[in-house]
Design a protein around this motif. Structure first.
Motif, PDB file in Angstrom:
ATOM      1  N   VAL A 254      39.599  38.390  37.194  1.00 54.90           N
ATOM      2  CA  VAL A 254      40.616  39.025  36.362  1.00 54.90           C
ATOM      3  C   VAL A 254      41.877  39.229  37.191  1.00 54.90           C
ATOM      4  O   VAL A 254      41.828  39.231  38.426  1.00 54.90           O
ATOM      5  CB  VAL A 254      40.133  40.392  35.816  1.00 54.90           C
ATOM      6  N   SER A 255      42.993  39.422  36.499  1.00 57.79           N
ATOM      7  CA  SER A 255      44.252  39.740  37.173  1.00 57.79           C
ATOM      8  C   SER A 255      44.499  41.237  37.017  1.00 57.79           C
ATOM      9  O   SER A 255      44.839  41.710  35.924  1.00 57.79           O
ATOM     10  CB  SER A 255      45.401  38.934  36.553  1.00 57.79           C
ATOM     11  N   VAL A 256      44.299  41.995  38.081  1.00 61.66           N
ATOM     12  CA  VAL A 256      44.379  43.453  38.008  1.00 61.66           C
ATOM     13  C   VAL A 256      45.032  44.026  39.259  1.00 61.66           C
ATOM     14  O   VAL A 256      45.132  43.357  40.296  1.00 61.66           O
ATOM     15  CB  VAL A 256      42.975  44.098  37.846  1.00 61.66           C
ATOM     16  N   ASP A 257      45.450  45.277  39.137  1.00 58.17           N
ATOM     17  CA  ASP A 257      45.828  46.074  40.297  1.00 58.17           C
ATOM     18  C   ASP A 257      44.521  46.658  40.826  1.00 58.17           C
ATOM     19  O   ASP A 257      43.950  47.566  40.215  1.00 58.17           O
ATOM     20  CB  ASP A 257      46.804  47.180  39.894  1.00 58.17           C
ATOM     21  N   VAL A 258      44.008  46.123  41.922  1.00 55.60           N
ATOM     22  CA  VAL A 258      42.680  46.496  42.417  1.00 55.60           C
ATOM     23  C   VAL A 258      42.587  47.990  42.700  1.00 55.60           C
ATOM     24  O   VAL A 258      41.590  48.641  42.381  1.00 55.60           O
ATOM     25  CB  VAL A 258      42.325  45.671  43.674  1.00 55.60           C
ATOM     26  N   LYS A 259      43.651  48.544  43.285  1.00 55.87           N
ATOM     27  CA  LYS A 259      43.634  49.976  43.610  1.00 55.87           C
ATOM     28  C   LYS A 259      43.500  50.819  42.345  1.00 55.87           C
ATOM     29  O   LYS A 259      42.720  51.779  42.307  1.00 55.87           O
ATOM     30  CB  LYS A 259      44.925  50.340  44.359  1.00 55.87           C
ATOM     31  N   GLY A 295      33.396  35.993  25.254  1.00 56.88           N
ATOM     32  CA  GLY A 295      34.544  35.181  24.861  1.00 56.88           C
ATOM     33  C   GLY A 295      35.546  35.070  25.988  1.00 56.88           C
ATOM     34  O   GLY A 295      35.231  34.634  27.100  1.00 56.88           O
ATOM     35  N   SER A 296      36.768  35.508  25.734  1.00 56.28           N
ATOM     36  CA  SER A 296      37.842  35.431  26.735  1.00 56.28           C
ATOM     37  C   SER A 296      37.993  36.731  27.518  1.00 56.28           C
ATOM     38  O   SER A 296      38.984  36.939  28.205  1.00 56.28           O
ATOM     39  CB  SER A 296      39.174  35.102  26.046  1.00 56.28           C
ATOM     40  N   GLU A 297      36.987  37.613  27.404  1.00 55.10           N
ATOM     41  CA  GLU A 297      37.058  38.913  28.073  1.00 55.10           C
ATOM     42  C   GLU A 297      35.845  39.115  28.967  1.00 55.10           C
ATOM     43  O   GLU A 297      34.800  38.488  28.801  1.00 55.10           O
ATOM     44  CB  GLU A 297      37.104  40.051  27.046  1.00 55.10           C
ATOM     45  N   VAL A 298      36.018  40.037  29.914  1.00 48.66           N
ATOM     46  CA  VAL A 298      34.891  40.534  30.682  1.00 48.66           C
ATOM     47  C   VAL A 298      34.668  41.984  30.277  1.00 48.66           C
ATOM     48  O   VAL A 298      35.626  42.747  30.101  1.00 48.66           O
ATOM     49  CB  VAL A 298      35.131  40.422  32.206  1.00 48.66           C
ATOM     50  N   ARG A 299      33.414  42.348  30.095  1.00 52.04           N
ATOM     51  CA  ARG A 299      33.061  43.723  29.729  1.00 52.04           C
ATOM     52  C   ARG A 299      32.368  44.374  30.922  1.00 52.04           C
ATOM     53  O   ARG A 299      31.286  43.926  31.333  1.00 52.04           O
ATOM     54  CB  ARG A 299      32.130  43.730  28.510  1.00 52.04           C
ATOM     55  N   ILE A 300      32.998  45.386  31.484  1.00 49.18           N
ATOM     56  CA  ILE A 300      32.414  46.135  32.602  1.00 49.18           C
ATOM     57  C   ILE A 300      31.723  47.368  32.035  1.00 49.18           C
ATOM     58  O   ILE A 300      32.330  48.155  31.316  1.00 49.18           O
ATOM     59  CB  ILE A 300      33.494  46.555  33.620  1.00 49.18           C
ATOM     60  N   ILE A 361      34.597  48.818  29.723  1.00 46.80           N
ATOM     61  CA  ILE A 361      35.983  48.450  29.990  1.00 46.80           C
ATOM     62  C   ILE A 361      36.125  46.956  29.711  1.00 46.80           C
ATOM     63  O   ILE A 361      35.452  46.133  30.351  1.00 46.80           O
ATOM     64  CB  ILE A 361      36.374  48.755  31.441  1.00 46.80           C
ATOM     65  N   SER A 362      36.970  46.602  28.762  1.00 45.17           N
ATOM     66  CA  SER A 362      37.196  45.201  28.412  1.00 45.17           C
ATOM     67  C   SER A 362      38.527  44.743  28.998  1.00 45.17           C
ATOM     68  O   SER A 362      39.553  45.384  28.764  1.00 45.17           O
ATOM     69  CB  SER A 362      37.214  45.024  26.888  1.00 45.17           C
ATOM     70  N   LEU A 363      38.485  43.635  29.754  1.00 44.59           N
ATOM     71  CA  LEU A 363      39.687  43.102  30.385  1.00 44.59           C
ATOM     72  C   LEU A 363      39.771  41.595  30.123  1.00 44.59           C
ATOM     73  O   LEU A 363      38.737  40.915  30.052  1.00 44.59           O
ATOM     74  CB  LEU A 363      39.657  43.345  31.900  1.00 44.59           C
ATOM     75  N   PRO A 364      40.985  41.056  29.999  1.00 38.22           N
ATOM     76  CA  PRO A 364      41.128  39.603  29.778  1.00 38.22           C
ATOM     77  C   PRO A 364      40.750  38.831  31.041  1.00 38.22           C
ATOM     78  O   PRO A 364      41.130  39.201  32.154  1.00 38.22           O
ATOM     79  CB  PRO A 364      42.611  39.440  29.431  1.00 38.22           C
ATOM     80  N   LEU A 365      39.980  37.767  30.849  1.00 35.20           N
ATOM     81  CA  LEU A 365      39.579  36.910  31.965  1.00 35.20           C
ATOM     82  C   LEU A 365      40.708  35.955  32.335  1.00 35.20           C
ATOM     83  O   LEU A 365      41.540  35.608  31.511  1.00 35.20           O
ATOM     84  CB  LEU A 365      38.348  36.086  31.574  1.00 35.20           C
ATOM     85  N   ILE A 366      40.680  35.513  33.594  1.00 34.07           N
ATOM     86  CA  ILE A 366      41.573  34.448  34.035  1.00 34.07           C
ATOM     87  C   ILE A 366      40.925  33.116  33.659  1.00 34.07           C
ATOM     88  O   ILE A 366      39.801  32.827  34.099  1.00 34.07           O
ATOM     89  CB  ILE A 366      41.810  34.495  35.558  1.00 34.07           C
TER      90      ILE A 366
END
Length: 371
Positions: A254-259, A295-300, A361-366
């Motif tokens: 994913v494209s995230v601010d890791v901190k 799908g196009s997301e990752v679920r944490i 937490i759902s985030l868009p995948l790269i």
């Protein structure tokens, strides 16, 4: 109140005479998205459109020949609707106000405009329209005003309190060896812990009022979760709990601010620890972390077997300043929610009392970066 209505001009019953209106205008009124009700100078209902009788949840024929008294005492009209109509009557006809607002039993907001006087030849015209969307905008604007005020307050707190706290912390560190010699080192520990807690509260205020923009980079979900477990494992073990990382189906990116994402995950793990410690049946505390592709997301997933929450608590969970903790600020989850939304994601929660809670937490995948 009914005797007041009976003393008014809205009394005699007479059949609805829609022929009094020009057919073209009547057709326009009939298809308006606002409800329209017209009472003549003698108090008889002379016109209502489809929207109006739909709002009352009655059929047109059931209102034929009704006065306001007839409507308020109508056997087919629900008690809730009667209360709403009575409020409208009091505010407009009895008190002379031209506008009245109310919320119905479904949580929708309505605005009633009343027109009467010499220009109306003694008639009363009521138009009713739903204003729920306007109310949401109004509430959002009010919240934004609060956030602006919070930003100023936070800046003031940071300037006036954080610097003195830093100085106090430094002097306590210098005095610590002397306190240790007196056998009072626990005093220093307590003071330092309380100073750190005060600094954490200030940090949460600053984060909630003006969270920094994400400094994103491509990150591995697997590496992120493993690092969060390393950072929290000692705290989890000290509280007699265990934390497990579920096996991941290949790595996801994913494209995230890791901190910032670490801040979100650590906050949720600490909330889980508190929920577990509040459970009174002696159940061994367990926290699970995992992730899966949808799908196009990752679920944490972050789940625990703590005390759980009721529906009322879940509905307010991400509201600023709402907390169930004795010493909580009510900012942790609201900040987490805003961080995830700034990343184009969302947080959902399910919970049952005495069974536990699960955050997703759902985030868009790269695209194209999986292994």
């Amino acid at each position: 109140m009914l005797h007041e209505i009976q003393d008014s001009r809205l009394l005699p019953a007479r059949p609805i005479q829609t022929g009094l209106l020009d057919s073209t205008y009547e057709n326009v009124l009939e298809h308006m998205d606002s409800g329209v009700m017209l009472f003549d100078e003698e108090g008889s209902l002379t016109f209502l459109n489809a929207r109006a009788y739909g709002m009352l949840e009655l059929q047109r024929y059931e209102l034929s020949g009704c006065t306001i008294v007839d409507i308020l005492t109508h056997l087919s009209l629900s008690r809730t609707k009667k209360r709403q109509l009575l409020k409208v009557y009091r505010e407009t006809v009895y008190k002379g106000k031209s506008i009245c607002e109310f919320m119905d039993e479904y949580g929708r907001y309505w605005e009633v405009n009343a027109s009467y006087g010499a220009d109306m030849n003694g008639s009363y015209l009521f138009t009713i329209k739903e204003v729920s969307d306007y109310k949401k905008i109004e509430q959002t604007a009010y919240q934004n005003d609060n956030l602006a005020m919070l930003g100023k307050l936070s800046a003031s707190i940071a300037h006036e309190i954080r610097n003195p706290l830093t100085a106090i912390r430094g002097f306590i560190q210098l005095l610590r060896p002397h306190l240790q010699g007196l056998g009072k080192e626990e005093y220093a520990k307590i003071i330092l812990a309380e100073i750190d807690r005060a600094n954490d509260i200030i940090h949460e205020f600053l984060s909630s009022s003006k969270p920094s923009s994400p400094q994103t980079r491509i990150a591995s979900i697997s590496a992120l979760l493993k690092e969060v477990i390393l950072l929290t494992e000692s705290e989890v073990l000290m509280k007699g709990c265990q934390i497990d990382l579920q096996s991941l189906p290949g790595d996801l990116y994913v494209s995230v601010d890791v901190k910032q994402m670490k801040q979100v995950l650590i906050n949720m793990i600490r909330n889980a620890l508190e929920a577990i410690s509040d459970r009174l049946d002696g159940t061994t505390g367990k926290i699970e972390l995992g992730a899966r592709r949808e799908g196009s997301e990752v679920r944490i997933l972050i789940s625990d077997n703590g005390k759980g929450m009721d529906a009322c608590t879940m509905n307010r969970l991400f509201s600023q300043f709402f907390t169930t903790k004795e010493n909580g600020t009510g900012l942790g989850l609201s900040v987490s929610d805003r961080i995830v939304k700034n990343h184009g994601g969302r947080i959902s929660v399910t919970s049952r009392v005495n069974e536990g809670t699960s955050f997703v937490i759902s985030l868009p995948l790269i695209n194209g970066l999986t292994s």
